[in-house]
Design a protein around this motif. Structure first.
Motif, PDB file in Angstrom:
ATOM      1  N   VAL A 160       0.874  -1.175   0.000  1.00 48.25           N
ATOM      2  CA  VAL A 160       0.000   0.000   0.000  1.00 48.25           C
ATOM      3  C   VAL A 160       0.910   1.223   0.000  1.00 48.25           C
ATOM      4  O   VAL A 160       1.729   1.413   0.911  1.00 48.25           O
ATOM      5  CB  VAL A 160      -0.931   0.023   1.221  1.00 48.25           C
ATOM      6  N   LEU A 161       0.773   2.050  -1.042  1.00 50.01           N
ATOM      7  CA  LEU A 161       1.683   3.172  -1.238  1.00 50.01           C
ATOM      8  C   LEU A 161       0.903   4.459  -1.497  1.00 50.01           C
ATOM      9  O   LEU A 161      -0.250   4.417  -1.930  1.00 50.01           O
ATOM     10  CB  LEU A 161       2.616   2.894  -2.422  1.00 50.01           C
ATOM     11  N   PRO A 162       1.540   5.607  -1.299  1.00 42.61           N
ATOM     12  CA  PRO A 162       0.874   6.881  -1.552  1.00 42.61           C
ATOM     13  C   PRO A 162       1.122   7.398  -2.967  1.00 42.61           C
ATOM     14  O   PRO A 162       1.036   8.597  -3.219  1.00 42.61           O
ATOM     15  CB  PRO A 162       1.520   7.810  -0.519  1.00 42.61           C
ATOM     16  N   SER A 163       1.423   6.495  -3.883  1.00 46.02           N
ATOM     17  CA  SER A 163       1.764   6.899  -5.238  1.00 46.02           C
ATOM     18  C   SER A 163       1.447   5.763  -6.204  1.00 46.02           C
ATOM     19  O   SER A 163       1.658   4.591  -5.883  1.00 46.02           O
ATOM     20  CB  SER A 163       3.261   7.247  -5.332  1.00 46.02           C
ATOM     21  N   GLY A 164       0.985   6.131  -7.395  1.00 52.04           N
ATOM     22  CA  GLY A 164       0.751   5.157  -8.445  1.00 52.04           C
ATOM     23  C   GLY A 164       1.848   5.149  -9.485  1.00 52.04           C
ATOM     24  O   GLY A 164       1.685   4.565 -10.562  1.00 52.04           O
ATOM     25  N   ASP A 165       2.979   5.786  -9.197  1.00 57.67           N
ATOM     26  CA  ASP A 165       4.079   5.834 -10.148  1.00 57.67           C
ATOM     27  C   ASP A 165       4.606   4.433 -10.436  1.00 57.67           C
ATOM     28  O   ASP A 165       4.713   3.591  -9.530  1.00 57.67           O
ATOM     29  CB  ASP A 165       5.229   6.685  -9.603  1.00 57.67           C
TER      30      ASP A 165
END
Length: 266
Positions: A160-165
């Motif tokens: 779970v990350l704060p970015s879709g890069d």
């Protein structure tokens, strides 16, 4: 169970609780690599980041055999530009010796740098993973030692990350990376990121090819079941692992978002 080519399809196979495990699934030849790669994104990443590839001399035979297998005219970078997956070559200097990472073409890393891993044995490559040495290292070495060229095995990791890069190489500390995430906006600001990994041995060189395909999606685009599975990881990981994954910085928002999704669906 097979492994699909999307976050939604991969999450059911991802470990979200309990001790570390390989979680391997046997794949057919047609299930090895993504049949619909975005090659423009691959080219853009390799063009922008020339340090995305490294090769040691002991990997050359494996790279040549891989290119022949894939029908690619060129070396490791050409292979990685022609498919969605990143390619790593793992070699064993002699029977019984540790397996080493001897080549890598990684366009879409998940917070790891090739230069820090190249030439190192598997237990050192995985060193940041909490519990790897105690729970998984010997099993991984035994599996690779016995891997036959007629088999392909896959597995998946979920984050779970704060970015879709596609390239996730954060430079700021987690308290800054997740500072904008709240329960109200978690559906749009938190992303599930899956690594679809596969291992196969090449018959002539005996090198092991390790592939990594990256898939990511905002939580709002996922099913209620997928969101609930991600939320279960907040209680399911062992000591230290959730912290390594920066869980304390998104746990409250994810738990509240998953609760609201479940209540709405009821």
């Amino acid at each position: 169970m097979s492994l699909g080519f999307s976050v939604e399809a991969l999450l059911p196979s991802a470990r979200v609780s309990g001790p570390l495990r390989m979680g391997l699934v046997k794949l057919t030849e047609s299930e090895w690599l993504d049949p619909a790669p975005d090659l423009a994104a691959r080219a853009e990443a390799f063009d922008a980041f020339p340090d995305s590839m490294a090769i040691l001399p002991e990997a050359e035979a494996g790279i040549a055999e891989l290119a022949e297998l894939l029908g690619v005219d060129g070396g490791l970078e050409a292979c990685a530009r022609a498919f969605w997956e990143d390619f790593c070559i793992i070699t064993q200097p002699a029977p019984g010796a540790p397996f080493h990472l001897s080549a890598a073409a990684v366009a879409f890393p998940t917070d790891w740098r090739i230069a820090e891993k190249m030439g190192r044995p598997m237990h050192e490559v995985h060193q940041p993973i909490h519990g790897y040495a105690e729970q998984l290292a010997s099993g991984v070495d035994k599996f690779m030692d016995g891997l036959q060229s007629f088999n392909i095995f896959g597995r998946t990791n979920a984050f779970v990350l704060p970015s879709g890069d596609l390239r996730y190489m954060p430079k700021s500390p987690p308290e800054q990376r997740f500072a904008h995430v709240t329960a109200a906006n978690a559906g749009e600001t938190l992303f599930a990121r899956c690594e679809r990994e596969a291992l196969r041995r090449l018959p002539k060189s005996r090198a092991i090819v390790f592939t990594i395909g990256i898939y990511r999606a905002p939580l709002a685009s996922l099913s209620d079941e997928a969101v609930a599975r991600l939320a279960s990881s907040l209680e399911g990981y062992g000591d230290g692992e959730l912290e390594r994954r920066a869980g304390p910085y998104y746990a409250e928002a994810l738990a509240a978002y998953a609760h609201d999704r479940a209540r709405t669906a009821a």
